[in-house]
Design an enzyme around this catalytic site. Structure first.
Site, PDB file in Angstrom:
ATOM      1  N   GLU A 180      -1.098 -19.086 -10.807  1.00  0.00           N
ATOM      2  CA  GLU A 180      -0.160 -18.476 -11.516  1.00  0.00           C
ATOM      3  C   GLU A 180      -0.023 -17.171 -11.458  1.00  0.00           C
ATOM      4  O   GLU A 180       1.109 -16.791 -11.931  1.00  0.00           O
ATOM      5  CB  GLU A 180      -0.817 -19.089 -13.060  1.00  0.00           C
ATOM      6  CG  GLU A 180      -1.249 -20.341 -13.369  1.00  0.00           C
ATOM      7  CD  GLU A 180       0.159 -20.764 -13.501  1.00  0.00           C
ATOM      8  OE1 GLU A 180       1.137 -20.265 -14.683  1.00  0.00           O
ATOM      9  OE2 GLU A 180       0.722 -21.946 -13.286  1.00  0.00           O
ATOM     10  N   ARG A 209      20.202  -9.221   8.226  1.00  0.00           N
ATOM     11  CA  ARG A 209      21.460  -9.404   8.694  1.00  0.00           C
ATOM     12  C   ARG A 209      22.256  -8.092   8.496  1.00  0.00           C
ATOM     13  O   ARG A 209      23.105  -8.041   8.882  1.00  0.00           O
ATOM     14  CB  ARG A 209      22.033 -11.136   8.143  1.00  0.00           C
ATOM     15  CG  ARG A 209      21.999 -10.923   6.503  1.00  0.00           C
ATOM     16  CD  ARG A 209      22.481 -12.035   7.050  1.00  0.00           C
ATOM     17  NE  ARG A 209      24.090 -12.509   6.828  1.00  0.00           N
ATOM     18  CZ  ARG A 209      24.458 -12.746   7.122  1.00  0.00           C
ATOM     19  NH1 ARG A 209      23.979 -13.726   8.382  1.00  0.00           N
ATOM     20  NH2 ARG A 209      26.049 -13.266   6.984  1.00  0.00           N
ATOM     21  N   PRO A 258       8.881 -14.543 -10.764  1.00  0.00           N
ATOM     22  CA  PRO A 258       9.354 -15.068 -11.475  1.00  0.00           C
ATOM     23  C   PRO A 258       9.916 -14.048 -12.850  1.00  0.00           C
ATOM     24  O   PRO A 258      10.864 -13.859 -13.298  1.00  0.00           O
ATOM     25  CB  PRO A 258       8.767 -15.771 -12.607  1.00  0.00           C
ATOM     26  CG  PRO A 258       7.918 -16.305 -11.458  1.00  0.00           C
ATOM     27  CD  PRO A 258       7.012 -15.349 -10.410  1.00  0.00           C
ATOM     28  N   ASP A 307      31.554 -11.528   5.413  1.00  0.00           N
ATOM     29  CA  ASP A 307      31.215 -11.718   3.711  1.00  0.00           C
ATOM     30  C   ASP A 307      31.091 -12.149   2.451  1.00  0.00           C
ATOM     31  O   ASP A 307      31.688 -11.214   2.184  1.00  0.00           O
ATOM     32  CB  ASP A 307      28.968 -11.525   3.906  1.00  0.00           C
ATOM     33  CG  ASP A 307      28.314 -11.904   5.002  1.00  0.00           C
ATOM     34  OD1 ASP A 307      28.906 -13.192   5.998  1.00  0.00           O
ATOM     35  OD2 ASP A 307      26.999 -11.819   5.056  1.00  0.00           O
TER      36      ASP A 307
HETATM   37  C1  9D3 Z   1       4.562 -21.177 -16.538  1.00  0.00           C
HETATM   38  C2  9D3 Z   1       3.613 -21.388 -15.615  1.00  0.00           C
HETATM   39  N1  9D3 Z   1       3.893 -21.004 -14.704  1.00  0.00           N
HETATM   40  C3  9D3 Z   1       4.713 -22.497 -14.029  1.00  0.00           C
HETATM   41  C4  9D3 Z   1       3.803 -23.292 -13.478  1.00  0.00           C
HETATM   42  C5  9D3 Z   1       4.457 -19.992 -14.277  1.00  0.00           C
HETATM   43  C6  9D3 Z   1       5.057 -20.179 -12.360  1.00  0.00           C
HETATM   44  C7  9D3 Z   1       4.507 -18.972 -11.808  1.00  0.00           C
HETATM   45  C8  9D3 Z   1       4.184 -18.716 -10.521  1.00  0.00           C
HETATM   46  C9  9D3 Z   1       6.466 -19.750 -12.043  1.00  0.00           C
HETATM   47  C10 9D3 Z   1       6.702 -20.069 -10.945  1.00  0.00           C
HETATM   48  C11 9D3 Z   1       5.329 -19.136  -9.970  1.00  0.00           C
HETATM   49  C12 9D3 Z   1       5.844 -19.272  -8.247  1.00  0.00           C
HETATM   50  N2  9D3 Z   1       6.611 -18.481  -8.176  1.00  0.00           N
HETATM   51  C13 9D3 Z   1       7.021 -17.217  -7.551  1.00  0.00           C
HETATM   52  O1  9D3 Z   1       5.864 -16.227  -7.021  1.00  0.00           O
HETATM   53  C14 9D3 Z   1       8.642 -16.738  -7.249  1.00  0.00           C
HETATM   54  C15 9D3 Z   1       9.763 -16.918  -7.959  1.00  0.00           C
HETATM   55  C16 9D3 Z   1      10.061 -18.002  -8.219  1.00  0.00           C
HETATM   56  O2  9D3 Z   1       9.163 -19.191  -8.448  1.00  0.00           O
HETATM   57  N3  9D3 Z   1      11.239 -18.486  -8.673  1.00  0.00           N
HETATM   58  C17 9D3 Z   1      12.374 -17.661  -8.255  1.00  0.00           C
HETATM   59  N4  9D3 Z   1      12.059 -16.549  -7.826  1.00  0.00           N
HETATM   60  C18 9D3 Z   1      10.766 -16.542  -7.454  1.00  0.00           C
HETATM   61  S1  9D3 Z   1       9.880 -14.682  -6.604  1.00  0.00           S
HETATM   62  C19 9D3 Z   1       8.235 -15.492  -6.487  1.00  0.00           C
END
Ligand code: 9D3
Length: 251
Positions: free
Chosen positions: A116, A154, A89, A169
């Site tokens: 996490e 793709r 994220p 696309d």
């Molecule tokens: C704030 C505490 N956590 C939320 C319960 C933070 C958090 C940790 C791990 C939020 C998401 C994740 C897992 N997400 C991913 O590994 C991830 C992701 C995403 O959640 N949203 C958009 N792109 C991606 S790329 C990897």
């Protein structure tokens, strides 16, 4: 192109990404996907891959060593240098320009986190780039990896049939010239339906008029639904005229 996937659920990603265009790219030898499970590189009877965060708080953090061993094994499986991308994220937003850039590489290692996330020291030592697929909370990097793999597959030369031409696309390679536009509306049989008619121009057989109408619809829908795509864009005189015509035809 070779993609190595570091994940606690590598089969899950391979399953999702293994159908349709991606599956065909695999069969045609354009793309290979190899899974590596950090649990296979974890020590002890319990094969731990995570532990509690220093400083306290909820959730677990993925351990350095099993991840590093899996990345090392993936690197060693092929002599070509690999870019390591951590799906997270905190990453830069994945978009079609990024997909195009990754599609030109011969190797990519995708690292999926669970819980996490992963120990920050592993990121600093092994990761070249962090990518997010958007502003929503997923349970891990696996679905994000499947999205990235699909978008890359793709774009491999020869992956698409005529039916799914990348040039057409919305965000495709053709969009490097001129603005990125949303697609025009599509219609198929029957011509007459209780839900309404098919726009007459599409039945005219006049290919120049059809192309002009589709361009006008694409411009108009982009302006209505995704004005942000036109923010930094200076429209050509002919596109501006088509957009004006779209406005007039709406009122
Ligand atoms: C704030 C505490 N956590 C939320 C319960 C933070 C958090 C940790 C791990 C939020 C998401 C994740 C897992 N997400 C991913 O590994 C991830 C992701 C995403 O959640 N949203 C958009 N792109 C991606 S790329 C990897």
């Amino acid at each position: 192109m070779r993609i190595d996937l570091i994940s606690l659920f590598p089969e899950f990603v391979a399953q999702i990404a293994g159908h349709g265009v991606v599956g065909r790219a695999g069969e045609r030898g354009l793309l290979s996907i190899h899974g590596w499970n950090p649990r296979d590189y974890a020590e002890g009877n319990y094969r731990r891959v995570d532990d509690r965060p220093f400083g306290g708080g909820p959730g677990m953090v993925m351990l350095i060593d099993p991840l590093q061993a899996a990345i090392t094994a993936a690197r060693a499986a092929d002599p070509a240098p690999a870019r390591v991308i951590y799906l997270s994220p905190q990453g830069e937003r994945f978009d079609q320009a990024k997909a195009r850039e990754l599609a030109t590489r011969s190797r990519v290692i995708l690292l999926c986190g669970r819980y996490e996330g992963v120990d920050e020291r592993l990121i600093q030592a092994e990761v070249d780039e962090e990518l997010s697929i958007g502003d929503y909370v997923l349970s891990g990097g696996e679905l994000a990896a499947a999205v990235v793999i699909d978008a890359i597959a793709r774009l491999q030369e020869g992956a698409l049939n005529d039916a799914d031409s990348a040039l057409q696309d919305s965000f495709g390679p053709g969009s490097e010239e001129g603005p990125i536009l949303l697609d025009c509306p599509h219609y198929t049989r029957p011509v007459e339906h209780p839900l309404g008619p098919v726009p007459e121009v599409l039945l005219s057989g006049n290919h120049a008029e059809i192309a002009r109408w589709r361009r006008m619809q694409a411009l108009g829908r982009t302006w209505l639904r995704r004005p942000d795509l036109l923010d930094e864009v200076v429209l050509s005189e002919s596109d501006q005229a088509l957009l004006d015509e779209f406005w007039k035809s709406r009122s």
